[in-house]
Design a protein around this motif. Structure first.
Motif, PDB file in Angstrom:
ATOM      1  N   TYR A 123       0.828  -0.993  -0.288  1.00  0.00           N
ATOM      2  CA  TYR A 123       0.154  -0.308   0.396  1.00  0.00           C
ATOM      3  C   TYR A 123       0.921   0.918   0.475  1.00  0.00           C
ATOM      4  N   ARG A 124       0.230   2.189  -0.756  1.00  0.00           N
ATOM      5  CA  ARG A 124       1.203   3.309  -0.986  1.00  0.00           C
ATOM      6  C   ARG A 124       1.184   4.494   0.871  1.00  0.00           C
ATOM      7  N   GLU A 125      -0.521   4.254   0.695  1.00  0.00           N
ATOM      8  CA  GLU A 125      -0.309   5.115   2.073  1.00  0.00           C
ATOM      9  C   GLU A 125      -1.863   4.358   2.678  1.00  0.00           C
ATOM     10  N   LEU A 126      -1.705   4.968   4.746  1.00  0.00           N
ATOM     11  CA  LEU A 126      -3.119   4.144   5.469  1.00  0.00           C
ATOM     12  C   LEU A 126      -3.734   5.348   5.300  1.00  0.00           C
ATOM     13  N   VAL A 127      -4.824   4.951   5.786  1.00  0.00           N
ATOM     14  CA  VAL A 127      -6.307   6.337   6.055  1.00  0.00           C
ATOM     15  C   VAL A 127      -7.144   5.303   7.413  1.00  0.00           C
ATOM     16  N   LEU A 128      -7.792   6.845   8.541  1.00  0.00           N
ATOM     17  CA  LEU A 128      -8.539   6.184   9.159  1.00  0.00           C
ATOM     18  C   LEU A 128      -9.545   7.320   9.102  1.00  0.00           C
ATOM     19  N   TRP A 129     -10.751   6.986   9.812  1.00  0.00           N
ATOM     20  CA  TRP A 129     -11.760   7.729  10.554  1.00  0.00           C
ATOM     21  C   TRP A 129     -11.683   7.373  11.728  1.00  0.00           C
ATOM     22  N   THR A 130     -11.491   8.890  12.986  1.00  0.00           N
ATOM     23  CA  THR A 130     -12.147   8.467  14.181  1.00  0.00           C
ATOM     24  C   THR A 130     -12.848   9.711  14.628  1.00  0.00           C
ATOM     25  N   ASN A 131     -13.022   9.565  16.013  1.00  0.00           N
ATOM     26  CA  ASN A 131     -13.552  11.344  16.460  1.00  0.00           C
ATOM     27  C   ASN A 131     -12.561  12.074  17.380  1.00  0.00           C
ATOM     28  N   ASP A 132     -12.999  13.385  17.308  1.00  0.00           N
ATOM     29  CA  ASP A 132     -12.541  13.756  18.247  1.00  0.00           C
ATOM     30  C   ASP A 132     -11.987  13.480  19.962  1.00  0.00           C
ATOM     31  N   VAL A 133     -13.324  12.789  20.005  1.00  0.00           N
ATOM     32  CA  VAL A 133     -13.509  12.591  21.990  1.00  0.00           C
ATOM     33  C   VAL A 133     -12.289  11.383  21.810  1.00  0.00           C
ATOM     34  N   LEU A 134     -12.336  10.533  20.390  1.00  0.00           N
ATOM     35  CA  LEU A 134     -11.333   9.024  21.340  1.00  0.00           C
ATOM     36  C   LEU A 134      -9.884   9.710  21.312  1.00  0.00           C
ATOM     37  N   ASP A 135      -9.747  10.434  22.884  1.00  0.00           N
ATOM     38  CA  ASP A 135      -8.033  11.695  22.682  1.00  0.00           C
ATOM     39  C   ASP A 135      -6.917  10.211  22.963  1.00  0.00           C
ATOM     40  N   ALA A 136      -6.923   9.057  23.456  1.00  0.00           N
ATOM     41  CA  ALA A 136      -6.056   8.171  23.367  1.00  0.00           C
ATOM     42  C   ALA A 136      -5.419   7.530  21.893  1.00  0.00           C
ATOM     43  N   ALA A 137      -6.646   6.942  21.217  1.00  0.00           N
ATOM     44  CA  ALA A 137      -6.394   6.624  20.088  1.00  0.00           C
ATOM     45  C   ALA A 137      -5.670   7.804  19.261  1.00  0.00           C
ATOM     46  N   ARG A 138      -6.513   9.019  19.696  1.00  0.00           N
ATOM     47  CA  ARG A 138      -5.781  10.086  18.583  1.00  0.00           C
ATOM     48  C   ARG A 138      -4.012  10.012  19.340  1.00  0.00           C
ATOM     49  N   LYS A 162     -16.715  15.273  16.442  1.00  0.00           N
ATOM     50  CA  LYS A 162     -16.250  15.945  15.468  1.00  0.00           C
ATOM     51  C   LYS A 162     -15.532  14.564  14.128  1.00  0.00           C
ATOM     52  N   GLY A 163     -15.855  14.458  13.013  1.00  0.00           N
ATOM     53  CA  GLY A 163     -15.146  13.154  12.873  1.00  0.00           C
ATOM     54  C   GLY A 163     -13.871  13.438  12.295  1.00  0.00           C
ATOM     55  N   GLN A 164     -12.728  13.088  12.307  1.00  0.00           N
ATOM     56  CA  GLN A 164     -11.415  12.946  11.814  1.00  0.00           C
ATOM     57  C   GLN A 164     -10.817  12.105  10.784  1.00  0.00           C
ATOM     58  N   ASP A 165     -10.630  12.654   9.646  1.00  0.00           N
ATOM     59  CA  ASP A 165      -9.995  11.941   8.583  1.00  0.00           C
ATOM     60  C   ASP A 165      -8.242  11.520   9.059  1.00  0.00           C
ATOM     61  N   TRP A 166      -7.473  10.158   9.122  1.00  0.00           N
ATOM     62  CA  TRP A 166      -5.923  11.205   9.239  1.00  0.00           C
ATOM     63  C   TRP A 166      -5.496   9.969   8.164  1.00  0.00           C
ATOM     64  N   ARG A 167      -4.220  10.379   7.955  1.00  0.00           N
ATOM     65  CA  ARG A 167      -3.295   9.950   6.857  1.00  0.00           C
ATOM     66  C   ARG A 167      -2.080   9.581   6.978  1.00  0.00           C
ATOM     67  N   LEU A 168      -1.177   8.266   6.363  1.00  0.00           N
ATOM     68  CA  LEU A 168       0.100   8.185   6.912  1.00  0.00           C
ATOM     69  C   LEU A 168       0.131   8.221   5.876  1.00  0.00           C
ATOM     70  N   PRO A 169       1.590   8.406   4.849  1.00  0.00           N
ATOM     71  CA  PRO A 169       2.149   7.542   3.523  1.00  0.00           C
ATOM     72  C   PRO A 169       2.828   6.520   3.796  1.00  0.00           C
ATOM     73  N   LEU A 170       3.134   5.734   3.269  1.00  0.00           N
ATOM     74  CA  LEU A 170       4.209   4.270   3.664  1.00  0.00           C
ATOM     75  C   LEU A 170       4.650   4.627   2.749  1.00  0.00           C
ATOM     76  N   GLN A 171       5.591   5.458   2.261  1.00  0.00           N
ATOM     77  CA  GLN A 171       6.282   4.795   0.899  1.00  0.00           C
ATOM     78  C   GLN A 171       7.326   5.288   1.315  1.00  0.00           C
TER      79      GLN A 171
END
Length: 176
Positions: A123-138, A162-171
């Motif tokens: 994979y070239r990148e890894l993404v996820l969706w979470t919510n801002d109240v999940l402090d430990a996971a964030r 508040k939904g959040q999109d996060w991204r991590l490039p894997l190159q």
């Protein structure tokens, strides 16, 4: 005589593939824990059930995987890596660490396992969706190198979130 069990350590936790009953545990534990800790309703458990059912029904073991964190023979955490709709992109889903396993670095180990697997799968990148109240996971996501790319308020699971999109490039050459 002191019969109290010593506090488990990181070395007492093992990551493994799911066994019969573990996918159901993921659904049940998410539903119960998020209701208790955040007041979320059964809509959340339904979402988790759909994600888990889709994985169980049709997944490519070379590109998608589930990990169970186990302590003393019991599951205390889980995470999934699945294909995203975007080509070359994997999605981290359903990270959970049960209160019994918190403080042992389980969340970090699970996220690290997803990152390593996604890289190895090409994979070239890894993404996820979470919510801002999940402090430990964030916090785990930030330490792993994920970057917040978008935030949107929404009403879901009986709560204003508040939904959040996060991204991590894997190159190659990425520090992690």
């Amino acid at each position: 005589m002191d019969t109290a069990r010593p506090r488990p350590s990181r070395d007492d936790v093992r990551l493994r593939d799911p066994e019969p009953g573990d996918l159901g545990w993921i659904v049940q534990r998410h539903g119960a824990l998020y209701a208790a800790e955040y007041g979320w309703n059964a809509d959340f458990e339904g979402l988790v059930a759909r994600i888990v059912a889709d994985f169980a029904e049709d997944h490519d073991p070379h590109l998608e995987r589930v990990w169970i964190a186990e302590l003393d023979g019991r599951p205390v955490g889980s995470v999934m890596c699945v294909r995203d709709e975007a080509p070359g992109t994997a999605r981290l889903r359903l990270l959970l660490v049960d209160p019994e396993g918190r403080g042992l670095g389980i969340g970090t180990r699970l996220v690290d396992a997803v990152i390593a697997f996604a890289r190895e799968a090409g994979y070239r990148e890894l993404v996820l969706w979470t919510n801002d109240v999940l402090d430990a996971a964030r916090g785990v996501y930030q330490r792993a190198g994920f970057t917040l790319t978008a935030e949107r308020p929404h009403r879901s699971f009986g709560a204003d979130l508040k939904g959040q999109d996060w991204r991590l490039p894997l190159q190659e050459g990425h520090p992690r």
